[in-house]
Design a protein around this motif. Structure first.
Motif, PDB file in Angstrom:
ATOM      1  N   LEU A 120      39.715  52.162  36.569  1.00 47.29           N
ATOM      2  CA  LEU A 120      38.806  51.561  37.490  1.00 47.29           C
ATOM      3  C   LEU A 120      38.874  50.157  36.734  1.00 47.29           C
ATOM      4  O   LEU A 120      39.275  49.189  37.548  1.00 47.29           O
ATOM      5  CB  LEU A 120      37.379  52.245  37.606  1.00 47.29           C
ATOM      6  N   GLU A 121      38.277  50.118  35.533  1.00 50.84           N
ATOM      7  CA  GLU A 121      38.441  48.637  34.811  1.00 50.84           C
ATOM      8  C   GLU A 121      39.387  47.724  34.958  1.00 50.84           C
ATOM      9  O   GLU A 121      39.589  46.821  35.121  1.00 50.84           O
ATOM     10  CB  GLU A 121      37.839  48.996  33.499  1.00 50.84           C
ATOM     11  N   LYS A 122      40.665  48.593  34.757  1.00 45.52           N
ATOM     12  CA  LYS A 122      42.092  48.071  34.575  1.00 45.52           C
ATOM     13  C   LYS A 122      42.485  47.348  35.959  1.00 45.52           C
ATOM     14  O   LYS A 122      43.288  46.566  36.024  1.00 45.52           O
ATOM     15  CB  LYS A 122      43.054  49.063  34.150  1.00 45.52           C
ATOM     16  N   ALA A 123      42.044  48.242  37.009  1.00 47.45           N
ATOM     17  CA  ALA A 123      42.362  47.760  38.564  1.00 47.45           C
ATOM     18  C   ALA A 123      41.556  46.470  39.093  1.00 47.45           C
ATOM     19  O   ALA A 123      42.071  45.974  39.818  1.00 47.45           O
ATOM     20  CB  ALA A 123      42.377  48.850  39.471  1.00 47.45           C
ATOM     21  N   ILE A 124      40.518  46.325  38.420  1.00 45.98           N
ATOM     22  CA  ILE A 124      39.548  45.302  38.830  1.00 45.98           C
ATOM     23  C   ILE A 124      40.214  43.816  38.498  1.00 45.98           C
ATOM     24  O   ILE A 124      40.565  43.580  37.263  1.00 45.98           O
ATOM     25  CB  ILE A 124      38.194  45.161  38.112  1.00 45.98           C
ATOM     26  N   THR A 125      40.353  42.887  39.523  1.00 46.37           N
ATOM     27  CA  THR A 125      40.716  41.697  39.393  1.00 46.37           C
ATOM     28  C   THR A 125      39.590  40.907  39.793  1.00 46.37           C
ATOM     29  O   THR A 125      38.643  41.154  40.714  1.00 46.37           O
ATOM     30  CB  THR A 125      41.953  41.226  40.109  1.00 46.37           C
ATOM     31  N   PRO A 126      39.516  39.366  39.845  1.00 46.91           N
ATOM     32  CA  PRO A 126      38.819  38.262  40.516  1.00 46.91           C
ATOM     33  C   PRO A 126      38.992  38.707  41.934  1.00 46.91           C
ATOM     34  O   PRO A 126      37.677  38.168  42.580  1.00 46.91           O
ATOM     35  CB  PRO A 126      39.210  37.006  40.067  1.00 46.91           C
ATOM     36  N   LYS A 127      39.892  39.157  42.603  1.00 47.03           N
ATOM     37  CA  LYS A 127      39.858  39.323  43.947  1.00 47.03           C
ATOM     38  C   LYS A 127      39.342  40.491  44.428  1.00 47.03           C
ATOM     39  O   LYS A 127      39.318  40.810  45.803  1.00 47.03           O
ATOM     40  CB  LYS A 127      41.369  39.250  44.546  1.00 47.03           C
ATOM     41  N   THR A 128      38.837  41.533  43.438  1.00 51.06           N
ATOM     42  CA  THR A 128      38.539  42.948  43.986  1.00 51.06           C
ATOM     43  C   THR A 128      37.153  42.766  44.871  1.00 51.06           C
ATOM     44  O   THR A 128      36.243  42.262  44.465  1.00 51.06           O
ATOM     45  CB  THR A 128      38.336  43.958  42.796  1.00 51.06           C
ATOM     46  N   GLU A 174      28.748  47.970  36.619  1.00 49.34           N
ATOM     47  CA  GLU A 174      27.660  46.987  36.388  1.00 49.34           C
ATOM     48  C   GLU A 174      28.028  45.658  35.866  1.00 49.34           C
ATOM     49  O   GLU A 174      27.181  44.535  36.327  1.00 49.34           O
ATOM     50  CB  GLU A 174      26.882  47.801  35.132  1.00 49.34           C
ATOM     51  N   LYS A 175      29.137  45.670  35.453  1.00 51.90           N
ATOM     52  CA  LYS A 175      29.741  44.237  34.768  1.00 51.90           C
ATOM     53  C   LYS A 175      29.943  43.373  36.172  1.00 51.90           C
ATOM     54  O   LYS A 175      30.649  42.214  36.071  1.00 51.90           O
ATOM     55  CB  LYS A 175      30.958  44.370  33.941  1.00 51.90           C
ATOM     56  N   TYR A 176      30.198  44.073  37.515  1.00 56.87           N
ATOM     57  CA  TYR A 176      31.005  43.377  38.494  1.00 56.87           C
ATOM     58  C   TYR A 176      29.974  43.460  39.729  1.00 56.87           C
ATOM     59  O   TYR A 176      30.481  44.372  40.511  1.00 56.87           O
ATOM     60  CB  TYR A 176      32.327  44.003  38.693  1.00 56.87           C
TER      61      TYR A 176
END
Ligand code: PMP
Ligand code: GLU
Length: 394
Positions: free
Chosen positions: A157-165, A194-196
């Motif tokens: 999950l963390e790897k898939a997150i970008t600023p556009k998520t 939690e971080k996003y």
């Protein structure tokens, strides 16, 4: 010349509905087709719900309902969310729609801007991908496999997150894999989020009650998640009401309001009679579903046993919904009765041609190694279907 819009030209046809239509057509031509394509219960809607609908007709519930649904229904849905999911929604958080499909479409339309990314743990339900695309979003698939029970890890999950998520969409119990995320697993995924704080979650819980795992967790009940989750549910599956077309969301008020605004320009309130009947459905104790769930579990065990007996198919044991999603990739590159099987589409079409059994290719769900069987049909037909498949693959 193509007179249609780019929008519709870019849209793919729903492959579940397409396969169901093809199976119906072949049947009408006299072919002995067993359709394991469409996901819909083969039970009848319970009598107490039918009675409520008849009463609603007699009481003249024949005019437009409020766009977001009758207040009595929204209150009943709040009681259901409290009873089953320990979620404290108020009617202002609820929007009733024409099936959970419209609920999902509304959410995509009101949340996504052009280029926003939506993380889709794959396999995902077929329509998520197209609904997101239609709404300007970019689906970002996170692949899983039979070895991990088709579930994603916090690291993935963390790897898939970008600023556009912008969002994450998932179903549990999952259509098509039948996997059920435990509270621990969802808590670990929520920890990443939690971080996003700007990422929202769509939790599709329409198979909530068709669950043999003994546990169920709504992600919105995990601390910190309530205000960033849209909980999607409906009566189609649990109450065998696919044709009645009622779905609903519990969501932060600003999202609920936006969905109501959207729906008000497109369909208005959902069918009035079906809404009145749904009050009795969501107010009923889930124990009324025990017999149906037991029947599904019996079929699950039957189908898993029969598939394990077919060489080359790899399977997880699905804990919910009414699908099995075997990995059939060991057949890719082989030629069976003169037909080359290059991929899951070929495999599914081969079963239709040679075994007269309709399934859906895993490609439709973002997993090109698998095919989906719906086991929402009688044990007799399931046994015959798997016998034919085994023979066609021998
Ligand atoms: N979500 C999932 C995971 C489904 O399988 C379905 C079945 N069609 C839906 C949503 C849509 O449900 P409805 O029939 O209420 O539109
Ligand atoms: N949800 C069901 C399925 O996946 C019904 C078909 C559909 O709505 O696409 O087969």
């Amino acid at each position: 010349m193509n007179h249609l819009s780019d929008r519709i030209n870019k849209l793919s046809t729903s492959q579940t509905l397409a396969m169901a239509a093809l199976a119906r057509e072949l049947k009408a031509q006299g072919k002995d087709i067993i359709s394991l394509s469409l996901g819909e219960p083969d039970f009848n809607t319970p009598d107490f719900i039918k009675e409520a609908a008849k009463k609603a007709i007699d009481e003249n519930y024949s005019t437009y309902s409020p766009v977001d649904g009758y207040v009595e229904l929204k209150e009943a849905i709040c009681r259901k969310f409290k009873r089953d999911n320990n979620l404290d929604y108020t009617p202002a958080n609820i929007v009733v729609s024409t099936g959970a499909k419209q609920s999902l479409y509304n959410v995509a339309q009101v949340m996504l801007n052009e280029g926003d990314e939506v993380i889709l743990p794959a396999p995902y339900w077929v329509s998520y991908y197209e609904i997101i695309k239609m709404s300007g979003g970019i689906p970002v698939e996170v692949p899983t496999s039979v070895e991990s029970d088709f579930k994603i890890t916090p690291e993935q999950l963390e790897k898939a997150i970008t600023p556009k998520t912008k969002m994450i969409w998932y179903s549990s119990p999952c259509n098509p894999s039948g996997s059920v995320y435990s509270r621990e697993e969802l808590t670990a995924l929520a920890k990443v989020l939690e971080k996003y704080p700007n990422i929202f979650v769509v939790a599709d819980e329409i198979y909530e009650h068709i669950n043999f795992s003994g546990t169920f967790c709504s992600v919105a009940s995990i601390p910190g998640m309530f205000d960033r989750t849209v909980t999607v549910n409906g009566v189609a599956k649990a109450f065998a009401m696919t044709g009645w077309r009622i779905g609903y969301i519990g969501a932060p008020e600003f999202i609920a309001k936006a969905c109501t605004k959207m729906q008000g320009q497109v369909t208005s309130g959902a069918n009035s009679i079906a809404q009145r009947a749904t009050i009795t459905a969501v107010d009923a104790d889930p124990s009324v579903l025990n017999d149906m769930v037991a029947a599904f579990k019996g079929r699950r065990d039957l189908v898993v046993g029969l598939i394990k007996d077919i060489p080359g198919l790899k399977l997880n044991v699905p804990e919910g919904a009414f699908y099995v999603f075997p990995d059939v990739s060991s057949y890719f590159g082989k030629t069976l009765r003169g037909t080359e099987i290059k991929n899951a589409d070929d495999f599914s079409m081969y079963l239709l041609a040679e075994a007269n059994v309709a399934t859906v290719t895993g490609d439709a769900f973002g997993n090109p190694n698998c095919i989906r069987f719906s086991y929402a049909t009688s044990e007799e037909l399931l046994t015959e279907a798997l016998r034919r498949i085994k023979e066609a693959l021998a």
